[in-house]
Write a protein that holds these residues in place. Sequence first.
Motif, PDB file in Angstrom:
ATOM      1  N   PHE A  33       0.827  -1.207   0.000  1.00 40.22           N
ATOM      2  CA  PHE A  33       0.000   0.000   0.000  1.00 40.22           C
ATOM      3  C   PHE A  33       0.863   1.260   0.000  1.00 40.22           C
ATOM      4  O   PHE A  33       0.429   2.304  -0.505  1.00 40.22           O
ATOM      5  N   SER A  34       2.075   1.176   0.524  1.00 38.25           N
ATOM      6  CA  SER A  34       2.970   2.334   0.528  1.00 38.25           C
ATOM      7  C   SER A  34       3.386   2.734  -0.883  1.00 38.25           C
ATOM      8  O   SER A  34       3.891   3.838  -1.096  1.00 38.25           O
ATOM      9  N   GLU A  37      -0.871   5.223  -4.569  1.00 35.78           N
ATOM     10  CA  GLU A  37      -1.286   6.565  -4.153  1.00 35.78           C
ATOM     11  C   GLU A  37      -2.566   6.483  -3.332  1.00 35.78           C
ATOM     12  O   GLU A  37      -3.531   5.826  -3.730  1.00 35.78           O
ATOM     13  N   ASP A  38      -2.573   7.143  -2.201  1.00 38.83           N
ATOM     14  CA  ASP A  38      -3.733   7.159  -1.310  1.00 38.83           C
ATOM     15  C   ASP A  38      -4.718   8.216  -1.787  1.00 38.83           C
ATOM     16  O   ASP A  38      -4.423   9.401  -1.771  1.00 38.83           O
ATOM     17  N   ASN A  39      -5.896   7.754  -2.221  1.00 39.10           N
ATOM     18  CA  ASN A  39      -6.920   8.698  -2.667  1.00 39.10           C
ATOM     19  C   ASN A  39      -8.033   8.835  -1.632  1.00 39.10           C
ATOM     20  O   ASN A  39      -9.096   9.369  -1.919  1.00 39.10           O
ATOM     21  N   SER A  42     -10.353   3.001   0.658  1.00 41.45           N
ATOM     22  CA  SER A  42      -9.626   1.741   0.835  1.00 41.45           C
ATOM     23  C   SER A  42      -9.809   0.871  -0.408  1.00 41.45           C
ATOM     24  O   SER A  42     -10.872   0.849  -1.015  1.00 41.45           O
TER      25      SER A  42
END
Length: 68
Positions: A33-34, A37-39, A42
């Motif tokens: 997950f790192s 890209e965190d949008n 989940s």
Amino acid sequence: MSRYVEVDVEECLRTSDKAALLVIESEEHWVPFSQIEDNGESLKEGYCGQLYLTRWICDQKDIEYSDD
């Protein structure tokens, strides 16, 4: 040059606490997950569509990406 590149994901098969098993170009890849890209949403099993992965992980796993 952006850190993230667009990748077409055929399906998210499984997730763990730290990674997702993604089918990209008919091949399975565990992607931390790192490196996604965190949008704010989940990533869930069954997802298909575009994700933004780091250029580095794509190069390490030989994943083709859009370099626009």
